[in-house]
Design a protein around this motif. Sequence first.
Motif, short mmCIF file in Angstrom:
data_model
loop_
_atom_site.label_atom_id
_atom_site.label_comp_id
_atom_site.label_asym_id
_atom_site.label_seq_id
_atom_site.Cartn_x
_atom_site.Cartn_y
_atom_site.Cartn_z
N GLY A 69 38.51 31.12 5.90
CA GLY A 69 38.07 31.62 6.98
C GLY A 69 39.11 32.58 7.89
N ASP B 25 32.85 36.07 9.33
CA ASP B 25 32.66 34.76 8.95
C ASP B 25 31.42 34.08 9.13
N THR C 111 36.56 25.45 6.11
CA THR C 111 37.53 26.23 6.12
C THR C 111 38.83 25.62 6.26
N PHE D 245 39.49 34.78 2.78
CA PHE D 245 37.99 34.52 3.36
C PHE D 245 37.28 35.73 2.65
#
Length: 512
Positions: A483, A488, A504, A461
């Motif tokens: 993600g 996020d 994601t 991420f």
Amino acid sequence: MKRALVSVSDKSNLVDFVKTLVANDYEIISTGGTKKVLDEAGLKTISVEDVTGFPEILDGRVKTLNPYIHGGLLGRRDLPAHLEKMAELKIKPIDLVCVNLYPFKETIQKPGVTLADAIENIDIGGPSMVRSAAKNYQAVTIVVDAADYKQVAEEIAANGDTTLETRQKLAAKAFRHTAAYDALIADYLTKQAGISAPEKLTLTYDLKEEMRYGENSHQKAYFYEDTLPEAYSIAQAKQLHGKQLSYNNIKDADAAIRIAREFSQPTVVALKHMNPCGIGQADNLEQAWDLAYEADPISIFGGVIVLNRQVDLATAEKMHKLFLEIIIAPGFDQDAFEVLAKKKNLRLLQLDFDQKDTAQKPEVVSVLGGLLVQDQDVLAEDVKDWKVVTKVAPTEEQLASLMFAWKAVKHTKSNAIVVANGERTLGIGAGQPNRIDSTKIAIKHAGASLDEHAVLASDAFFPMDDCVEYAAKHGIKAIVQPGGSIRDQDSIEMADKYGITMVTTGVRHFRH
């Protein structure tokens, strides 16, 4: 007269070896099939039953587990008390044991083997005799490998016995032999019992070759292969041409074939120092080569190349123009091979790509003081399982490109960023201590190749929105990432700000 006990499942070169023993006044004790072979060769043998005075019982499960056998093996010749007791009980010393074990490994490798078949091929008496003889190596010669027949026979012919140095080495080999045998059984039964984290990890490997040196020239190195070979592996690849693979060659080649198994279309993977430097896929192999080369014509120099189709002449001629370390493929057309083989040092390896999707064994990595063990990262993924988190949804073309980039980033050292289109990688950023630097490297490398088809994949991420903003400002239209960051939403909002799409996966692919 000395005594030798001979009982082997592998009877290769056995008769000539036993003839040498007989010629040097050894009395031969034997069992079952081994006795039959020796008798048919005109060699006089004594049955184990004649030694023990007890019949073979329980379908052969018990025949050598007897004091007249193990007393003869374990009695110390330097202790009068041992010799007196042996004389009292009429136990004759056994001076040499030649034993190899029931073919457990070969049995469990057979298609459709049952648990019952496997268990019946677990040797009990054999390992017991081997261990007894090896423990008493001061007086007893133990032979578990036909490769040692020649040396043992020569020493006995010359001196009437083996040297203590030889017996000690053979004893160490014998314990390695039984340890590996037991490790294989333990592993098999552990898996049969469904145990995933046993309190003891038993691994066994066979020496494939001693290497010229390791990662650097001052380091010694050895290549060991899993006792149960894995078909889709460098250890099982057939080297058709070129000099010996080095330690670094093997690590690079292993990394490259891991990448290649991700792709089903005609694909070429170029790898350098454990990272892909170019991946191309197309309708045919020559086009895939062109794309992989175009991805990074500088880094490919001295690289490892994996092609997942038989190499044709046109592709071979293009590869021949470059200095490459290794080329791996399912095969080579004869004219293609002749072109590539003009370079005497170029390693050409043939690998069975039909086995690329067979069950994968866990990875084992050494650390100071121990080992790390994990499943291989072979998770099958589908774009249908991805989540669109931005206002703009990806097109079908973008999804295909994102999956291509996602497969590439999975095999790039973390922190990893891959910029790609649906045909090839455009830029790769690998191994940086922060993700924004990897992003900058990948985009800089892509350079003029960046267009409306370019997408970006991140192996983990985004901790902040800076990578998304940098990518958007440089023309990236679609992003795939796992993600899972507490920030996020910042990255999603940044993507929305620039009108790009982001999906994601819910799965990360770190590779350290």
